[in-house]
Design a protein around this motif. Structure first.
Motif, PDB file in Angstrom:
ATOM      1  N   LYS A  61       0.801  -1.223   0.000  1.00 35.49           N
ATOM      2  CA  LYS A  61       0.000   0.000   0.000  1.00 35.49           C
ATOM      3  C   LYS A  61       0.835   1.274   0.000  1.00 35.49           C
ATOM      4  CE  LYS A  61      -1.297   0.298   4.916  1.00 35.49           C
ATOM      5  NZ  LYS A  61      -2.462   0.284   5.821  1.00 35.49           N
ATOM      6  N   HIS A  66      -4.885   1.643  -2.225  1.00 33.04           N
ATOM      7  CA  HIS A  66      -6.185   2.090  -2.730  1.00 33.04           C
ATOM      8  C   HIS A  66      -7.171   2.214  -1.571  1.00 33.04           C
ATOM      9  CE1 HIS A  66      -4.743   1.510  -6.714  1.00 33.04           C
ATOM     10  NE2 HIS A  66      -4.839   0.194  -6.733  1.00 33.04           N
ATOM     11  N   ALA A  88      -0.503   8.907   4.629  1.00 36.45           N
ATOM     12  CA  ALA A  88      -0.926   7.507   4.549  1.00 36.45           C
ATOM     13  C   ALA A  88      -1.516   6.995   5.858  1.00 36.45           C
ATOM     14  CB  ALA A  88       0.253   6.631   4.130  1.00 36.45           C
ATOM     15  N   TYR A  92      -5.049   8.860   3.721  1.00 42.15           N
ATOM     16  CA  TYR A  92      -5.136   9.960   2.746  1.00 42.15           C
ATOM     17  C   TYR A  92      -6.514  10.641   2.738  1.00 42.15           C
ATOM     18  CZ  TYR A  92      -0.572   8.494   1.046  1.00 42.15           C
ATOM     19  OH  TYR A  92       0.761   8.169   0.964  1.00 42.15           O
ATOM     20  N   LEU A 106      -7.229   2.524   3.704  1.00 40.96           N
ATOM     21  CA  LEU A 106      -6.304   2.310   2.588  1.00 40.96           C
ATOM     22  C   LEU A 106      -5.792   0.869   2.662  1.00 40.96           C
ATOM     23  CD1 LEU A 106      -4.769   4.137   0.403  1.00 40.96           C
ATOM     24  CD2 LEU A 106      -2.889   4.140   2.066  1.00 40.96           C
ATOM     25  N   CYS A 131     -10.310   7.096  -5.452  1.00 41.39           N
ATOM     26  CA  CYS A 131      -9.213   6.692  -4.570  1.00 41.39           C
ATOM     27  C   CYS A 131      -8.405   7.946  -4.268  1.00 41.39           C
ATOM     28  CB  CYS A 131      -8.339   5.645  -5.249  1.00 41.39           C
ATOM     29  SG  CYS A 131      -6.852   5.241  -4.297  1.00 41.39           S
ATOM     30  N   PHE A 133      -5.408   8.051  -2.765  1.00 39.01           N
ATOM     31  CA  PHE A 133      -3.943   7.881  -2.764  1.00 39.01           C
ATOM     32  C   PHE A 133      -3.389   8.925  -3.740  1.00 39.01           C
ATOM     33  CE2 PHE A 133       0.134   6.128  -3.933  1.00 39.01           C
ATOM     34  CZ  PHE A 133       0.559   5.397  -2.819  1.00 39.01           C
ATOM     35  N   HIS A 136      -3.948   9.137  -7.683  1.00 38.69           N
ATOM     36  CA  HIS A 136      -4.802   8.074  -8.214  1.00 38.69           C
ATOM     37  C   HIS A 136      -6.152   8.548  -8.744  1.00 38.69           C
ATOM     38  CE1 HIS A 136      -2.669   4.340  -6.355  1.00 38.69           C
ATOM     39  NE2 HIS A 136      -1.821   5.204  -6.865  1.00 38.69           N
TER      40      HIS A 136
END
Ligand code: CU
Length: 147
Positions: A61, A66, A88, A92, A106, A131, A133, A136
């Motif tokens: 991850k 995701h 993270a 996020y 996540l 998503c 991240f 993304h």
């Protein structure tokens, strides 16, 4: 009484899945930074709706994490920018972000997660799932619509 009759007719037709409104959906994210669905339809007969997310890739991850965030389409960019700052450890997503209707944690390759939220929170829309991240949401997004 009505319920009994409905149940009986479902049994006779032998297709309960087609009769009952599905109040959940299974979606997948992969190592190519893609979701496998572009649109999610939510039946207005559902009180709550669940999105089950499976990461079908193998990357960890930290590299290819995701999640799934549900929000007004117009809020994607702002939520994304604040989510990157949150980092993270916060999946996020900025803590207490009032623009976020719901979000999952996540996950990395091979993992699964899910998020359930009241359908009433979707309001009139237009809403999206994406998503958060970093980077993304350019590819990993789609519409979520109450019908
Ligand atoms: Cu992602």
């Amino acid at each position: 009484m009505i319920r009994k009759i409905l149940f009986a007719s479902v049994l006779m037709l032998g297709a309960p899945a087609a009769m009952a409104a599905a109040c959940s959906v299974d979606i997948e994210g992969n190592d190519a930074m893609k979701f496998n669905v572009a649109n999610i339809d939510v039946s207005k007969s559902c009180k709550d709706f669940t999105i089950n997310l499976k990461h079908t890739g193998q990357l960890p991850k930290v590299a290819m994490g995701h999640n799934v965030v549900i929000a007004a389409t117009a809020d994607i960019k702002g939520i994304d920018a604040d989510g990157i700052k949150a980092g993270a450890a916060a999946d996020y997503v900025k803590a207490g972000d009032s623009r976020v209707i719901a979000h999952s944690k996540l996950i990395g390759g091979g993992e699964s997660t899910s998020v359930t939220f009241p359908v009433a929170k979707l309001g009139a829309g237009p809403n999206s799932f994406f998503c958060s991240f970093p980077g993304h949401s350019a590819l990993m997004k789609g519409t979520i619509t109450v019908k």
